[in-house]
Every structure is written in C-alpha cells, then in structure tokens.
Design a protein around this motif. Structure first.
Motif, mmCIF file in Angstrom:
data_model
loop_
_atom_site.group_PDB
_atom_site.id
_atom_site.type_symbol
_atom_site.label_atom_id
_atom_site.label_comp_id
_atom_site.label_asym_id
_atom_site.label_seq_id
_atom_site.Cartn_x
_atom_site.Cartn_y
_atom_site.Cartn_z
ATOM 1 N N ASN A 111 -11.931 -25.933 -20.121
ATOM 2 C CA ASN A 111 -11.904 -27.106 -21.002
ATOM 3 C C ASN A 111 -12.465 -28.341 -20.303
ATOM 4 N N ILE A 112 -12.105 -28.521 -19.046
ATOM 5 C CA ILE A 112 -12.632 -29.665 -18.298
ATOM 6 C C ILE A 112 -14.145 -29.549 -18.174
ATOM 7 N N ASN A 113 -14.646 -28.354 -17.927
ATOM 8 C CA ASN A 113 -16.084 -28.132 -17.837
ATOM 9 C C ASN A 113 -16.771 -28.428 -19.173
ATOM 10 N N GLN A 114 -16.193 -27.975 -20.261
ATOM 11 C CA GLN A 114 -16.773 -28.231 -21.579
ATOM 12 C C GLN A 114 -16.742 -29.733 -21.899
ATOM 13 N N TYR A 115 -15.638 -30.399 -21.554
ATOM 14 C CA TYR A 115 -15.533 -31.843 -21.770
ATOM 15 C C TYR A 115 -16.606 -32.576 -20.951
ATOM 16 N N ARG A 116 -16.797 -32.153 -19.710
ATOM 17 C CA ARG A 116 -17.795 -32.791 -18.844
ATOM 18 C C ARG A 116 -19.184 -32.685 -19.454
ATOM 19 N N GLN A 117 -19.510 -31.530 -20.021
ATOM 20 C CA GLN A 117 -20.811 -31.358 -20.665
ATOM 21 C C GLN A 117 -20.959 -32.276 -21.880
ATOM 22 N N ALA A 118 -19.920 -32.351 -22.700
ATOM 23 C CA ALA A 118 -19.962 -33.217 -23.884
ATOM 24 C C ALA A 118 -20.005 -34.683 -23.468
ATOM 25 N N LEU A 119 -19.298 -35.038 -22.410
ATOM 26 C CA LEU A 119 -19.307 -36.413 -21.915
ATOM 27 C C LEU A 119 -20.698 -36.807 -21.439
ATOM 28 N N SER A 120 -21.387 -35.895 -20.789
ATOM 29 C CA SER A 120 -22.742 -36.169 -20.322
ATOM 30 C C SER A 120 -23.647 -36.533 -21.502
ATOM 31 N N VAL A 121 -23.539 -35.798 -22.595
ATOM 32 C CA VAL A 121 -24.325 -36.100 -23.795
ATOM 33 C C VAL A 121 -23.920 -37.454 -24.363
ATOM 34 N N ALA A 122 -22.611 -37.706 -24.443
ATOM 35 C CA ALA A 122 -22.125 -38.974 -25.001
ATOM 36 C C ALA A 122 -22.583 -40.166 -24.166
ATOM 37 N N LEU A 123 -22.588 -40.025 -22.847
ATOM 38 C CA LEU A 123 -23.047 -41.117 -21.983
ATOM 39 C C LEU A 123 -24.543 -41.371 -22.177
ATOM 40 N N THR A 124 -25.315 -40.308 -22.309
ATOM 41 C CA THR A 124 -26.749 -40.455 -22.548
ATOM 42 C C THR A 124 -27.000 -41.154 -23.877
ATOM 43 N N GLU A 125 -26.262 -40.743 -24.904
ATOM 44 C CA GLU A 125 -26.412 -41.376 -26.214
ATOM 45 C C GLU A 125 -25.989 -42.841 -26.174
ATOM 46 N N ALA A 126 -24.890 -43.135 -25.484
ATOM 47 C CA ALA A 126 -24.427 -44.520 -25.385
ATOM 48 C C ALA A 126 -25.445 -45.382 -24.665
ATOM 49 N N SER A 127 -26.088 -44.842 -23.646
ATOM 50 C CA SER A 127 -27.114 -45.575 -22.908
ATOM 51 C C SER A 127 -28.327 -45.839 -23.779
ATOM 52 N N SER A 128 -28.762 -44.829 -24.537
ATOM 53 C CA SER A 128 -29.955 -45.009 -25.356
ATOM 54 C C SER A 128 -29.689 -45.972 -26.510
ATOM 55 N N VAL A 129 -28.498 -45.943 -27.077
ATOM 56 C CA VAL A 129 -28.154 -46.882 -28.146
ATOM 57 C C VAL A 129 -28.128 -48.293 -27.593
#
Length: 134
Positions: A111-129
């Motif tokens: 679960n921590i690994n899956q969360y880390r992957q989703a967080l990476s996407v969310a951080l990238t999206e937050a940066s681009s926005v």
C-alpha cells in the motif's frame, strides 16, 4: 483551510517550516503546494492494511482503488508485480489475502508503494498546474 490561511499570513511575517501531521490524502497535494507546506505525512494507507484489510491499487493516473480483502474474492483484486508483492509471492505469501501477520505486513508495504506511485503523479500534476497559473 482557515488554518493554512493563518499560517501563510504568519509566515509572511516570520518564515518557518510547516509540516502537516496526519494528512496525506492525494486530494490535498495541490493545495499543500499552493500554501507552501514544506512536508506532510499520514499513515492511513499503512494502518488500513491491518485494520480493514485494505489493498490499494494505483491506476497509473494518480488514483488509488481500494479493495477490502476481507470481503473480496481474490480474482476480483488485480495481481501486482511491485517489488513488495514479488518478494512476498516468492515466499508463498499473497498480499491480497487476509488473516496472517505476514500478509498484513506485506499488504502494508504494498500500500505504501502504491501510495508513493500515486503521490508522484499528484506532485507532477500539482507542479504543472502551478506553472500554468503563474
């Protein structure tokens, strides 16, 4: 949000480090970035692996699906080849099952690994926005 507004105002007077304890929902990532939060953490993805038998699955687009392994059929939960699952499976332990300390610990790491992957996407999206709005 009122507290974050107050913190932002206080930081303009005297800079300090801001850590949000106990909130790590992906839906907050962009907001934390906008408010200048330095760090945040949470443990729900870890604890629900034990208490609720929850198994998380990152869909590749920054979203996490939740599977309650106590109430789900094994064939309804996606098979996973992440490092934690691969190692556990090589030892004959399936993180998608419930009932032993080993499966619970393996599911927590998964679960921590899956969360880390989703967080990476969310951080990238937050940066681009954020870059688009500057």
């Amino acid at each position: 949000r009122g507290i974050l507004d107050d913190v932002t105002r206080l930081r303009s007077e005297q800079p300090f480090y801001v850590h949000v304890l106990g909130v790590s929902a992906l839906s907050w990532v962009a907001e934390f970035r906008d408010y200048g939060v330095d760090s945040y953490d949470g443990s729900s993805m870890f604890f629900t692996a034990f208490t609720a038998g929850e198994w998380l699955w990152h869909d590749g687009n920054g979203r996490l699906a939740e599977y309650p392994v106590k109430r789900s059929r094994l064939e309804d939960i996606p098979s996973c080849n992440c490092s934690p699952c691969s190692v556990m499976r090589a030892q004959g332990i399936d993180t998608r099952t419930y009932g032993s300390n080993e499966t619970n610990m393996g599911r927590a790491v998964h679960n921590i690994n899956q969360y880390r992957q989703a967080l990476s996407v969310a951080l990238t999206e937050a940066s681009s926005v954020r870059q688009l709005t500057l």
